[in-house]
Design an enzyme around this catalytic site. Structure first.
Site, PDB file in Angstrom:
ATOM      1  N   THR A 119      34.457  29.664  37.027  1.00  0.00           N
ATOM      2  CA  THR A 119      35.672  29.095  37.930  1.00  0.00           C
ATOM      3  C   THR A 119      36.806  30.516  38.087  1.00  0.00           C
ATOM      4  O   THR A 119      35.246  31.499  38.084  1.00  0.00           O
ATOM      5  CB  THR A 119      36.746  29.503  36.495  1.00  0.00           C
ATOM      6  OG1 THR A 119      36.386  30.183  35.451  1.00  0.00           O
ATOM      7  CG2 THR A 119      36.412  27.549  35.701  1.00  0.00           C
ATOM      8  N   ASN A 120      37.536  30.740  38.521  1.00  0.00           N
ATOM      9  CA  ASN A 120      38.533  31.797  38.328  1.00  0.00           C
ATOM     10  C   ASN A 120      39.361  33.315  37.509  1.00  0.00           C
ATOM     11  O   ASN A 120      37.728  32.229  36.244  1.00  0.00           O
ATOM     12  CB  ASN A 120      39.458  32.027  39.329  1.00  0.00           C
ATOM     13  CG  ASN A 120      39.876  32.434  40.919  1.00  0.00           C
ATOM     14  OD1 ASN A 120      39.857  34.048  40.396  1.00  0.00           O
ATOM     15  ND2 ASN A 120      40.209  31.902  41.669  1.00  0.00           N
ATOM     16  N   THR A 121      39.501  34.075  37.721  1.00  0.00           N
ATOM     17  CA  THR A 121      39.810  34.356  36.668  1.00  0.00           C
ATOM     18  C   THR A 121      41.102  33.698  35.466  1.00  0.00           C
ATOM     19  O   THR A 121      41.511  32.577  36.213  1.00  0.00           O
ATOM     20  CB  THR A 121      40.729  35.916  36.642  1.00  0.00           C
ATOM     21  OG1 THR A 121      41.644  35.622  37.600  1.00  0.00           O
ATOM     22  CG2 THR A 121      39.372  36.594  37.250  1.00  0.00           C
ATOM     23  N   SER A 128      43.658  31.973  42.383  1.00  0.00           N
ATOM     24  CA  SER A 128      43.489  33.260  41.873  1.00  0.00           C
ATOM     25  C   SER A 128      44.650  33.619  41.504  1.00  0.00           C
ATOM     26  O   SER A 128      45.956  32.874  41.772  1.00  0.00           O
ATOM     27  CB  SER A 128      43.728  34.084  43.209  1.00  0.00           C
ATOM     28  OG  SER A 128      42.322  34.901  43.286  1.00  0.00           O
ATOM     29  N   ASN A 186      42.703  41.754  36.720  1.00  0.00           N
ATOM     30  CA  ASN A 186      43.121  42.242  37.825  1.00  0.00           C
ATOM     31  C   ASN A 186      44.378  41.621  38.463  1.00  0.00           C
ATOM     32  O   ASN A 186      43.893  39.955  37.514  1.00  0.00           O
ATOM     33  CB  ASN A 186      41.965  42.103  39.270  1.00  0.00           C
ATOM     34  CG  ASN A 186      41.625  40.679  39.814  1.00  0.00           C
ATOM     35  OD1 ASN A 186      42.342  40.723  40.768  1.00  0.00           O
ATOM     36  ND2 ASN A 186      41.038  39.992  38.668  1.00  0.00           N
ATOM     37  N   LYS A 193      37.991  26.280  44.365  1.00  0.00           N
ATOM     38  CA  LYS A 193      37.568  26.945  43.565  1.00  0.00           C
ATOM     39  C   LYS A 193      38.609  26.846  42.550  1.00  0.00           C
ATOM     40  O   LYS A 193      40.061  27.230  42.881  1.00  0.00           O
ATOM     41  CB  LYS A 193      37.636  28.020  43.925  1.00  0.00           C
ATOM     42  CG  LYS A 193      36.894  29.630  42.338  1.00  0.00           C
ATOM     43  CD  LYS A 193      36.584  30.715  43.280  1.00  0.00           C
ATOM     44  CE  LYS A 193      36.643  32.120  42.239  1.00  0.00           C
ATOM     45  NZ  LYS A 193      35.942  33.429  42.643  1.00  0.00           N
ATOM     46  N   ASP A 250      33.420  42.155  47.463  1.00  0.00           N
ATOM     47  CA  ASP A 250      33.434  42.789  48.902  1.00  0.00           C
ATOM     48  C   ASP A 250      34.483  41.559  49.951  1.00  0.00           C
ATOM     49  O   ASP A 250      33.945  40.929  50.586  1.00  0.00           O
ATOM     50  CB  ASP A 250      32.274  42.262  49.182  1.00  0.00           C
ATOM     51  CG  ASP A 250      32.141  43.307  50.783  1.00  0.00           C
ATOM     52  OD1 ASP A 250      32.766  44.241  51.079  1.00  0.00           O
ATOM     53  OD2 ASP A 250      30.700  43.056  51.269  1.00  0.00           O
ATOM     54  N   ASN A 258      47.840  35.715  40.882  1.00  0.00           N
ATOM     55  CA  ASN A 258      48.523  37.266  41.396  1.00  0.00           C
ATOM     56  C   ASN A 258      48.617  36.874  42.766  1.00  0.00           C
ATOM     57  O   ASN A 258      49.693  38.168  42.991  1.00  0.00           O
ATOM     58  CB  ASN A 258      47.033  38.143  40.951  1.00  0.00           C
ATOM     59  CG  ASN A 258      45.689  38.273  40.085  1.00  0.00           C
ATOM     60  OD1 ASN A 258      46.622  38.436  38.771  1.00  0.00           O
ATOM     61  ND2 ASN A 258      45.037  38.816  40.547  1.00  0.00           N
ATOM     62  N   THR A 259      48.990  35.349  43.437  1.00  0.00           N
ATOM     63  CA  THR A 259      49.736  35.207  44.237  1.00  0.00           C
ATOM     64  C   THR A 259      50.876  34.527  44.181  1.00  0.00           C
ATOM     65  O   THR A 259      50.382  32.975  43.325  1.00  0.00           O
ATOM     66  CB  THR A 259      49.504  34.646  45.368  1.00  0.00           C
ATOM     67  OG1 THR A 259      48.058  36.031  46.307  1.00  0.00           O
ATOM     68  CG2 THR A 259      50.119  34.215  47.168  1.00  0.00           C
ATOM     69  N   MET A 309      45.166  42.153  41.379  1.00  0.00           N
ATOM     70  CA  MET A 309      45.074  42.679  43.222  1.00  0.00           C
ATOM     71  C   MET A 309      46.207  41.908  44.245  1.00  0.00           C
ATOM     72  O   MET A 309      46.649  42.867  45.252  1.00  0.00           O
ATOM     73  CB  MET A 309      43.894  42.392  44.438  1.00  0.00           C
ATOM     74  CG  MET A 309      42.057  42.814  42.674  1.00  0.00           C
ATOM     75  SD  MET A 309      42.452  44.845  42.741  1.00  0.00           S
ATOM     76  CE  MET A 309      42.080  45.510  44.003  1.00  0.00           C
ATOM     77  N   GLY A 310      46.099  40.735  44.220  1.00  0.00           N
ATOM     78  CA  GLY A 310      47.187  39.897  44.988  1.00  0.00           C
ATOM     79  C   GLY A 310      46.746  39.836  46.549  1.00  0.00           C
ATOM     80  O   GLY A 310      46.953  39.927  47.695  1.00  0.00           O
ATOM     81  N   PHE A 311      45.537  39.883  47.087  1.00  0.00           N
ATOM     82  CA  PHE A 311      44.830  38.854  48.316  1.00  0.00           C
ATOM     83  C   PHE A 311      44.967  40.615  48.799  1.00  0.00           C
ATOM     84  O   PHE A 311      44.988  40.734  50.047  1.00  0.00           O
ATOM     85  CB  PHE A 311      45.076  38.280  48.984  1.00  0.00           C
ATOM     86  CG  PHE A 311      45.002  37.502  48.504  1.00  0.00           C
ATOM     87  CD1 PHE A 311      43.379  36.582  47.601  1.00  0.00           C
ATOM     88  CD2 PHE A 311      45.685  35.994  47.672  1.00  0.00           C
ATOM     89  CE1 PHE A 311      42.870  35.409  47.274  1.00  0.00           C
ATOM     90  CE2 PHE A 311      45.139  34.609  47.240  1.00  0.00           C
ATOM     91  CZ  PHE A 311      43.778  34.420  47.304  1.00  0.00           C
ATOM     92  N   ALA A 334      33.192  35.793  45.014  1.00  0.00           N
ATOM     93  CA  ALA A 334      35.032  36.512  45.893  1.00  0.00           C
ATOM     94  C   ALA A 334      35.270  37.559  44.676  1.00  0.00           C
ATOM     95  O   ALA A 334      34.751  38.242  43.802  1.00  0.00           O
ATOM     96  CB  ALA A 334      35.412  35.493  45.938  1.00  0.00           C
ATOM     97  N   GLY A 335      35.903  38.977  45.679  1.00  0.00           N
ATOM     98  CA  GLY A 335      36.839  40.043  45.482  1.00  0.00           C
ATOM     99  C   GLY A 335      36.137  41.119  45.632  1.00  0.00           C
ATOM    100  O   GLY A 335      36.798  42.624  45.085  1.00  0.00           O
ATOM    101  N   GLY A 381      31.231  35.405  33.406  1.00  0.00           N
ATOM    102  CA  GLY A 381      30.836  36.536  32.297  1.00  0.00           C
ATOM    103  C   GLY A 381      29.440  36.120  32.054  1.00  0.00           C
ATOM    104  O   GLY A 381      29.430  36.278  31.779  1.00  0.00           O
TER     105      GLY A 381
END
Ligand code: FMN
Length: 374
Positions: free
Chosen positions: A258-260, A187, A118, A230, A72, A189-190, A120-122, A69-70, A311
């Site tokens: 996992t996510n970041t 995520s 990143n 996720k 596209d 970033n939210t 980005m914040g969705f 994800a992220g 990774g």
């Protein structure tokens, strides 16, 4: 081609803003893959002919390697992911409401450590616009040849109390166009999104998504679609077990790990780019993610499908995750640092690994590490 990317394209990236380079790459892929002739060219160069079939989530995946994800977020280059040899693509994160995301710059790259940060914040067109986009895509090109997954995020304006309807509204609006849903509560970033990994909050979200999923399926007399959760790598194994249990109990079909990460290992201290606020991906998150996969596999006795992400830069990394217990794999950062031939390299490398281990099917390698280390 991988060599061309590494020697010519990657050094040029140093001079480009990360987000602009990313936007340009996805746009180019969209242009090339939407035209029949150039799509054939792309496929001839990048598409792997090898098959390492994985029957899962009601489909047969040609091989285990897909897009994370992220990359596209708008579902712009759907034809492209198939053309460069991925077996599935996760688009989004999409939120119920349209969002511009955080102020720029918000994406940072360290070629030295093969890592990105990143925040980005969705940023995304929102579920309504996304519905129109996907409808147009289907009308023009038909149903995509590979399974399309949808990453569900939460709108910043929706408070956590109402998160369940935010996620389920997006799921309902885009149900017709996607094959698998990923509830993203991880995520960084939210604000407070990761609090939704709490047992009660998560259960509420999944159950609401399951409800809308069943309603949509009933409307057209088909079966419900798989819903996955996720997770973030920044939690204890105890927490991970609780999340896994909730996911299993409330009707999820698997887990994406996992996510970041928001952590920063000491050895990265001197790398300014990686000290930016946000989620870090790429090589430094590889082992964290693999350990999570191992733990989930062990905890569930290999009975709950795991999608491994974090990774993956080559076939060795991919093999490590499969043998740790992942049935399918995804990458984002690997495409930034290794280029579009990554899928071909990973899939043919996996096939070689299978042969070296005297195995016929990739399924026999899933969780192999546990058998070897019993
Ligand atoms: C710029 C960027 C944007 C991302 N956006 C999302 C997102 O919207 N939803 C999500 O679940 N993960 C998102 N991710 C996380 C990736 O899907 C993936 O889990 C993570 O990057 C680790 O994989 P990698 O090391 O292969 O990049 C994003 C990652 C990056 C680098």
């Amino acid at each position: 081609m991988g060599l061309v990317y590494r020697t010519l394209v990657r050094p040029m990236l140093v001079f480009q803003d990360s987000e602009k380079a990313h936007t340009r790459s996805v746009r180019m892929l969209r242009l090339f893959s939407n035209n029949r002739l150039t799509r054939v060219f792309l496929s001839a160069v990048y598409k792997t002919r090898k098959k390492l079939e994985v029957p899962l989530f009601g489909d047969v995946y040609q091989h285990p390697f897909g897009l994370a994800a992220g990359m596209d977020k708008k579902g712009e280059a759907i034809n492209g992911w198939d053309a460069i040899g991925l077996s599935f693509a996760e688009i989004g994160g999409v939120t119920m409401l349209e969002q511009t995301g955080n102020p720029k710059p918000r994406m940072f790259r360290s070629s030295k450590h093969k890592a990105l940060v990143n925040r980005m914040g969705f940023n995304n067109p929102g579920s309504e616009n996304m519905q129109v986009r996907l409808q147009n895509h289907f009308e023009r090109f038909g149903k995509p040849k590979i399974p399309i997954w949808l990453n569900l995020g939460k709108s910043k304006l929706t408070d956590n109390q109402n998160a369940h309807t935010d996620y389920s509204t997006t799921l309902g609006r885009l149900w017709d166009y996607t094959d698998v849903f990923v509830v993203n509560v991880s995520s960084p970033n939210t604000p407070n999104l990761r609090d939704l990994q709490g047992e009660e909050e998560l259960r509420k979200i999944i159950l609401e998504c399951v409800k809308i999923n069943s309603q949509k399926a009933k409307e057209i007399g088909s079966s419900a679609k798989p819903i996955l959760v996720k997770v973030a790598p920044d939690m204890s194994f105890e927490q991970l077990e609780r999340v896994t249990t909730v996911a299993m109990e409330s009707g999820c079909a698997g887990i994406v790990a996992t996510n970041t990460t928001i952590s920063r290992p000491n050895e990265l201290e001197s790398d300014e780019k990686l000290q930016e606020t946000g989620g870090m991906s790429g090589q430094p998150v590889k082992d964290m993610s693999t350990q999570f996969i191992r733990h989930i596999y062990q905890y569930t006795n290999g009975q709950f499908p795991i999608v491994g992400v974090g990774g993956i830069m080559n076939a060795n990394d991919a093999w490590e995750k499969i043998t740790a217990g992942a049935s399918l794999l995804q990458a984002y950062s690997g495409f930034v640092f290794e280029g579009p031939s990554l899928a071909k390299a990973v899939v043919s490398g996996l096939e070689t690994k299978l042969r070296q281990h005297g195995l016929d099917r990739i399924e026999d390698a899933i969780g192999l590490w546990h058998k070897e280390n019993e």
